[in-house]
Design a protein around this motif. Structure first.
Motif: not given
Length: 300
Positions: A112, A69, A72-73, A159-160, A163
């Motif tokens: 997260s 997480d 990705v973020w 996620n995902p 994003p």
């Protein structure tokens, strides 16, 4: 190595960008540690170890999810930061700063970890070993209870899916702004200078967006298979397959491999796009040999 090089602050990038890149590299490293080394490789090569204790393997799984997480973020946060720097000049001075970057990184890490705590209760022990709960098996109610189903969908939306859409959106807006700005700048330049290649402003603008497009583009390509397979499974309502030879199963495993690969590519991406990073990387690789040669006494 990437974390060390960026932390030295000699790559010619601002502290705000360095904060994002260091945090992304740290998150990627933790993905490899918790999701690959401790969980996958640890269970395969050390089946009888403390890693199989229910508490330990549940903690490793939580940290693996949280690290993914974060990776990705933080990519999204970096994309938004570059979008503001390129497209929103009124907000650039206030938002694109080291203080804001540190605050965003702290929030992303905290949220997260907190968001993935429920995964601890997704697993149950498979038995006892020496009086200690052993193994991590998914609870049957995880696939039945409405609360778990809602949590499952929220998890995959954050996620995902969301994003992925956000990165596509902000990159499209950034590209649109750059194209329009370049057209306007070319129109304002003198006709005699339009064919010249010495426009410093456009050169600097081009260099400033290369890293953004490389990082976010790598994320989009390496996550594309996983996102596509997830959507296919949900649309067709097919989640279980009898054999690993099934095409969807092969695509799902390949997608997992690719998004883990996205956690290993940042050093190569920085080296390809940043000349000063390449210089620091070469200096770091040569340092052990330089130190060894300095320690060896020279004969006269």
């Amino acid at each position: 190595m990437t974390i060390v090089i960026l932390s030295r602050g000699k790559c010619g990038i601002t502290k705000g960008i360095s904060t994002y890149l260091i945090s992304m590299a740290t998150a990627d490293l933790l993905v490899i540690v918790f999701s690959v080394i401790l969980t996958t490789l640890g269970f395969k090569y050390f089946p009888v170890s403390f890693l199989f204790y229910t508490t330990v393997c549940s903690f490793n799984i939580i940290m693996g999810y949280a690290a993914i997480d974060c990776s990705v973020w933080l990519t999204i946060a970096f994309t938004i930061d570059r979008f503001v720097a390129i497209c929103c000049h009124n907000l650039k001075a206030r938002y694109c700063s080291a203080r804001t970057a540190a605050s965003v990184v702290t929030i992303v890490w905290s949220v997260s970890i907190l968001r993935n705590i429920p995964f601890y209760y997704k697993y149950q022990s498979l038995g006892t070993w020496g009086g200690v709960p052993w193994g991590c098996g998914i609870r049957p109610e995880f696939f039945i209870l409405p609360g778990w189903l809602v949590f499952f969908w929220i998890h995959h939306l954050l996620n995902p899916l969301i994003p992925y859409l956000l990165i596509l959106l902000f990159n499209a807006l950034t590209v649109r702004h750059i194209v329009l700005a370049n057209r306007a700048r070319k129109g304002l330049r003198a006709p005699s200078n339009r064919d010249q290649r010495g426009d410093a402003e456009m050169v600097n603008r081009r260099k400033s967006i290369i890293l953004l497009f490389v990082v976010s583009g790598s994320f989009i390509l390496l996550w594309m298979t996983k996102v596509s397979v997830f959507l296919l499974m949900e649309i067709t309502n097919a989640h279980l397959f009898r054999s690993y030879d099934h095409p969807v199963m092969i695509a799902d495993i390949s997608g997992t491999m690719l998004f883990y690969l996205s956690s290993c590519t940042n050093t190569a991406l920085y080296a390809l796009t940043q000349s000063k990073f390449r210089e620091e990387l070469q200096r770091a690789l040569k340092y052990p040999f330089t130190l060894t040669s300095e320690c060896i006494p020279t004969s006269k």
